[in-house]
Design a protein around this motif. Sequence first.
Motif, mmCIF file in Angstrom:
data_model
loop_
_atom_site.group_PDB
_atom_site.id
_atom_site.type_symbol
_atom_site.label_atom_id
_atom_site.label_comp_id
_atom_site.label_asym_id
_atom_site.label_seq_id
_atom_site.Cartn_x
_atom_site.Cartn_y
_atom_site.Cartn_z
ATOM 1 N N LYS A 138 43.453 52.468 38.289
ATOM 2 C CA LYS A 138 43.964 53.217 38.148
ATOM 3 C C LYS A 138 42.888 53.591 36.305
ATOM 4 C CE LYS A 138 46.233 54.982 41.713
ATOM 5 N NZ LYS A 138 46.391 54.028 42.107
ATOM 6 N N CYS A 139 44.040 53.590 35.488
ATOM 7 C CA CYS A 139 43.946 53.411 33.692
ATOM 8 C C CYS A 139 42.607 53.322 33.734
ATOM 9 C CB CYS A 139 44.760 53.341 32.831
ATOM 10 S SG CYS A 139 44.668 51.057 33.207
ATOM 11 N N LEU A 169 40.140 59.642 40.885
ATOM 12 C CA LEU A 169 41.010 59.695 40.835
ATOM 13 C C LEU A 169 41.496 61.374 41.493
ATOM 14 C CD1 LEU A 169 43.664 60.285 40.038
ATOM 15 C CD2 LEU A 169 43.420 61.173 37.882
ATOM 16 N N GLU A 204 50.575 56.800 39.560
ATOM 17 C CA GLU A 204 51.016 55.656 40.142
ATOM 18 C C GLU A 204 52.272 54.484 40.139
ATOM 19 O OE1 GLU A 204 48.911 53.449 41.777
ATOM 20 O OE2 GLU A 204 50.237 51.119 41.479
ATOM 21 N N VAL A 220 48.384 59.264 33.996
ATOM 22 C CA VAL A 220 46.982 58.486 35.319
ATOM 23 C C VAL A 220 48.997 57.161 35.743
ATOM 24 C CG1 VAL A 220 46.047 56.716 35.346
ATOM 25 C CG2 VAL A 220 45.355 57.445 36.850
ATOM 26 N N CYS A 221 48.863 56.300 34.598
ATOM 27 C CA CYS A 221 50.397 55.250 35.458
ATOM 28 C C CYS A 221 51.119 55.683 35.396
ATOM 29 C CB CYS A 221 50.225 54.421 34.854
ATOM 30 S SG CYS A 221 50.973 52.788 34.233
ATOM 31 N N CYS A 255 46.749 47.749 39.492
ATOM 32 C CA CYS A 255 46.050 49.247 40.576
ATOM 33 C C CYS A 255 44.626 49.201 40.165
ATOM 34 C CB CYS A 255 46.680 50.208 40.588
ATOM 35 S SG CYS A 255 46.686 51.451 39.196
ATOM 36 N N GLU A 283 39.874 52.664 35.703
ATOM 37 C CA GLU A 283 38.764 54.327 36.102
ATOM 38 C C GLU A 283 39.273 55.877 36.047
ATOM 39 O OE1 GLU A 283 38.858 54.549 40.344
ATOM 40 O OE2 GLU A 283 37.370 52.643 39.950
ATOM 41 N N CYS A 299 45.205 56.984 30.322
ATOM 42 C CA CYS A 299 45.509 55.858 30.675
ATOM 43 C C CYS A 299 46.904 56.315 31.222
ATOM 44 C CB CYS A 299 45.204 55.260 30.634
ATOM 45 S SG CYS A 299 45.703 54.852 28.718
#
Lengths: 553, 237
Positions: B196-197, B223, B161, B156-157, B194, B199, B153
């Motif tokens: 993403k974390c 991702l 992101e 990815v953040c 968003c 996911e 997380c």
Amino acid sequence: MSTAATAMLRVCTAAGCRSRGGEQLRRHCATAATEAATEAATEAMAAGAPPLRVKGVGCLGPCSDGPLLAVDAEDTTRLFGFAADQASGRARAERVAAGLQQRLRATGSAPAGAELGTWRPPGAHLIPADDPFLALQRRLVLERCGLIDPGELDDALAAGAYRQLRAVLEQDDPAAVIAAVQRSGLRGRGGAAYPTGLKWQAVAAMAGQRKLVVCNGDEGDPGAFMDRTVLEGDPHGVLEGMAIAALAVGADHGFVYVRAEYPLAIARVRRAIAQAQRRGWLGTAIGGSRHGFDVEVRVGAGAYVCGEETALIHSIEGRRGTPRPRPPYPAERGAFGLPTLINNVETFANIPVLLRLGCEVYGRGTKVFSLTGPVRRGGVLEVPLGTSLRTIVETMGGGSASGRPIKAVQTGGPSGGCVPASALDVPVDDASLRALGTLLGSGGLVVLDAGTDMVDLAAFFMAFSREESCGKCIPCRCGTVQLELLLRKLLARRGTAADLAELERLCAVVSSASLCGLGQSAPRPLLSTLRHFRPEYTALLNAEAGQPQAVQP
Amino acid sequence: MNVCSLRIDDRALTVAAGTSLLLAARRAGIVIPSLCHLDGLTPVGACRLCLVEVDTAGPLAACVTAAAEGMRVRTDTPLLRDIRRSLVEMLFSEGNHTCAVCIADGDCELQTMALRVGMDHNRLPGRFPSRTVDLSHPLFGLDHNRCILCTRCVRVCDEVEGAHVWDVGWRGERCRIIAGLDQPWGAVDSCSHCGKCVEVCPTGALFHKGSCGGDHPSHPERLAALLRGRRRQEGPP
């Protein structure tokens, strides 16, 4: 030191003696000397005879006898300690200052302090120059430590500081410097014992306009204070070594990374950098050459793992101090992505000495140790590599002070292990100690007497590693917790043979699976005590524990 | 293209120089276990599950070790099996992983890993730490009990992101994922919602509010698809 005409008092004001009132002692003695000189001048109506020089210096060696005071007079140097003196720092300082003033007054207007040749500070005991602790040393790194005032550049320059840097600048042949370091066989003094010349060559070979030199002063092993001593006693020696390294590898910027727990070392290094910059030994065009080298201090934030080079790099960059996998090695990609040369404090301090002496005279070099524990005389000492541990502990340290025989010597801190008393004849060098399941490490020697519980010692070091684990990789973050719990279980006599087997299995997992040196070596104190003192573990086993309880009908 | 030939578990293969052993093995049809690794994120070599034995050298993390000419790699040895099972046991011991009441039950990489490494029981005693749940975000929740600190997380953040909401706070066993400057997630302005974390989370630590067991929408593979799409759109640099 050849101070033929004048006399001088050198008072240790490094961290150890300072904690015992060294700075107070220096201040009071300085005041007494000035007053005596003024009185003498008034009486003789002469134009002020120069007062006796009272100098605050770095570590004088046997810290256990501190605060230490050296009296230089009439070509002799006598070292005094106050080990048996129970007085408070202030009372002692006042007493010694009064004695000094009386002595100076008694001789009237005689040249300042020349008659101090027989003076004995009240309450002090003499540490004879032929005491093994002093006589068996070979002080190369610590050559100027204890002689010069670390806050005065002139003092350091008079004692030879920056002379090798000048020679290197005049020669302007980086390859020759690296060749000399390589020929000397110098290995990193921070614990990993990597060949220094090889590291320098790797950084020098890297392409790139900008490179960095980093001095690792994040000394964190319990019982280790060699780097602190060097930084406090002769910061210019370290800076000179760094500047020479910068020239050799083509770096223009440097960092001295010092842990926050060393406020005096930080202050003295900062002062030394400022002074060296003013005189042109650091900064742009050093020594009037075309080379520039700037140095700044970075202060750690209290994490042991920041002594690991990749974590240290992150810390310098202002990021979280966690290690990363290598390669890439710092030589390739270090701080801010630049090729970076990282060496330990003592390694850099070795450089000017080895260049001055040449490889022949330098020989295998020396190692600075800090000797602690129940020995008669403890402190900082520098001996030739290969000296036996027994010589250091029994001859120089005077053996056990507690009345109980020495049981083992712990080396290498939480990454090292124990050398049992039966193996004390081992020469101190990395290979010999590794064969015994421990490390030379950075140089902390903790003497343990027969009263030491080795399982408890292993638990102490495991607790240390557990506390200092950065938490990035699983084996170190969780494994150190599990290992400490198992050790506590054994100590509480609730452990079984199965627990002991599990302990050894987990040690193998943690040491082979961890990401960085901290985790990989965290089990070493445990494994080393298991290897040499296994009966202490088995004696703790409880055959009944873990068995199902008999159900009462 | 610079290539190198190596052997992984006695399978000979040729890959581009610089390929990680993890990817090289995958090409050869060998899936090396891993938890912190995720295609598209910077490898950190933290979980140590992907350790492999290279020649006679000690175990190396496959995600951060580059393939080299003539390498002989073993991905499944008794030593590695013991290390992997121990690591998973350590994770189960460290947190509060109660599959029966977890939103990710049946769709959890930690659970799958436990099955894969043959963890039929945990040899290590549970620590049962007291941990909190952050439900301050309007859409998502963070249950620290289920976090294994893989830092997917966080990465990815930061890397995809660009918000850098997450980081790791404290150290050692007290390590904890923190939002912002250790604030409630919902109070961190930089969060772009968003998801993403959520996911990429391998466990049920990050989750959509309102979902319940069985419909845990964890899609780490999305991702890679997202990054492929981005690259196509941006074109060659």
